[in-house]
Write an enzyme that holds these catalytic residues in place. Structure first.
Site, PDB file in Angstrom:
ATOM      1  N   HIS A  84      22.033  15.102 -38.883  1.00 10.01           N
ATOM      2  CA  HIS A  84      22.776  13.678 -38.627  1.00 10.01           C
ATOM      3  C   HIS A  84      21.657  12.757 -37.620  1.00 10.01           C
ATOM      4  CE1 HIS A  84      25.453  10.451 -36.795  1.00 10.01           C
ATOM      5  NE2 HIS A  84      26.207  10.925 -37.873  1.00 10.01           N
ATOM      6  N   GLU A 141      22.184  11.024 -35.164  1.00  7.32           N
ATOM      7  CA  GLU A 141      22.223  10.942 -33.733  1.00  7.32           C
ATOM      8  C   GLU A 141      21.529  12.354 -33.127  1.00  7.32           C
ATOM      9  OE1 GLU A 141      26.654  10.767 -33.603  1.00  7.32           O
ATOM     10  OE2 GLU A 141      26.369   8.573 -34.144  1.00  7.32           O
ATOM     11  N   GLU A 196      22.868   8.012 -44.667  1.00 10.20           N
ATOM     12  CA  GLU A 196      23.402   7.208 -43.767  1.00 10.20           C
ATOM     13  C   GLU A 196      22.405   6.187 -43.144  1.00 10.20           C
ATOM     14  OE1 GLU A 196      27.304   9.346 -42.183  1.00 10.20           O
ATOM     15  OE2 GLU A 196      25.707   9.954 -40.925  1.00 10.20           O
TER      16      GLU A 196
HETATM   17  P1  PGA Z   1      30.732   5.609 -38.470  1.00 16.29           P
HETATM   18  O1  PGA Z   1      30.019   7.126 -38.317  1.00 16.29           O
HETATM   19  O2  PGA Z   1      31.794   5.894 -39.690  1.00 16.29           O
HETATM   20  O3  PGA Z   1      31.458   5.623 -37.083  1.00 16.29           O
HETATM   21  O4  PGA Z   1      29.658   4.527 -38.572  1.00 16.29           O
HETATM   22  C1  PGA Z   1      29.294   7.683 -39.664  1.00 16.29           C
HETATM   23  C2  PGA Z   1      28.557   8.947 -39.211  1.00 16.29           C
HETATM   24  O5  PGA Z   1      27.809   8.783 -38.240  1.00 16.29           O
HETATM   25  O6  PGA Z   1      28.549   9.720 -39.960  1.00 16.29           O
END
Ligand code: PGA
Length: 249
Positions: free
Chosen positions: A95, A97, A167
């Site tokens: 991900h 993050e 994403e």
């Molecule tokens: P969000 O996050 O739907 O809050 O934009 C998506 C994700 O990080 O998987």
């Protein structure tokens, strides 16, 4: 031939008590959903409650991360072996993050994907470009590097079990969803990459999810695109009504 897949990523939200309350409200709302797969990926401490609550439903449970390896002196880590043992089906890997705040890179994504597959978990491998990368026209180069480094080295029979989530980082948690056309263009690019490496039949079978500010009111437009096979949903997956509306798109 690709079953739509709607997965929720709770990130660092909800206690076990909150988790039980979510499933009490959510499961009746999706009991009639057919022809699609749904999953929730809560924090580690909520997995037990989520797995017990979702037992007997069609909602699969996944983790948000794992450590490579089976067990060992790895303070603070959780392995795929352990996740499988409690009943997880999926695990999110790479991900943005985790790439941004925990230094994960392609080599780490690859080793985590291999570790997940070794223990029978289905990896949801995330890729996506930063805003500056999109604006400088390097979106495809970034995705190619992420695919080639983190995913393409998998053996074909391993690759067949993964789900890819596109994403765009600029759309995560910002309310700024990619347009269905922007997302569809990237999905087609990724699918082309899959075809080149793993063949046309595999490319036609691989599910590619879109993630980034998916909400009940924009999911239809995204899902109308033939290359978009589902969604990885952050914020809107925390609310049982909102996520049920997304699952029931
Ligand atoms: P969000 O996050 O739907 O809050 O934009 C998506 C994700 O990080 O998987």
């Amino acid at each position: 031939m690709r079953t739509p897949f709607l997965a929720g990523n709770w990130k660092m939200y909800k206690t076990p008590t909150d988790t039980q309350a979510f499933f009490d409200a959510f499961l009746p709302l999706v009991a009639g959903a057919t022809g699609r797969d749904a999953a929730i990926c809560p924090p580690y401490i909520d997995l037990h409650v989520a797995i017990a609550a979702a037992a007997g439903s069609k909602v699969g449970i996944g983790a948000q991360n794992l450590a490579a390896g089976k067990e060992g002196a790895m303070t603070g880590e959780i392995s795929g072996y352990m996740l499988k043992a409690i009943g997880c089906r999926y695990v999110i890997i790479g991900h943005s993050e985790r790439r941004q705040y925990f230094g994960e890179n392609e080599a780490g994504v690859l080793s985590k994907a291999r570790a997940a597959l070794e223990y029978g978990l289905a990896p949801i491998v995330c890729v996506g470009e930063l805003l500056a990368e999109r604006e400088s026209g390097s979106t495809e180069a970034v995705l190619a590097a992420q695919f080639d480094g983190g995913i393409a080295p998998l053996a074909p029979e391993q690759f067949a079990k993964i789900v890819i989530a596109y994403e765009p980082v600029w759309a995560i948690g910002t309310g700024k969803v990619a347009t269905p056309e922007q997302a569809a263009d990237v999905h087609a690019f990724i699918r082309g990459r899959v075809a080149a490496k793993f063949g046309d039949a595999q490319a036609a079978a691989t599910r590619i999810l879109y993630g980034g500010s998916v909400k009940p009111d924009n999911v239809e437009g995204l899902m109308a695109k033939p290359d978009i096979d589902g969604a990885l949903v952050g914020g809107a997956s925390l609310d049982p009504n909102a996520f049920a509306a997304i699952v029931n798109f």
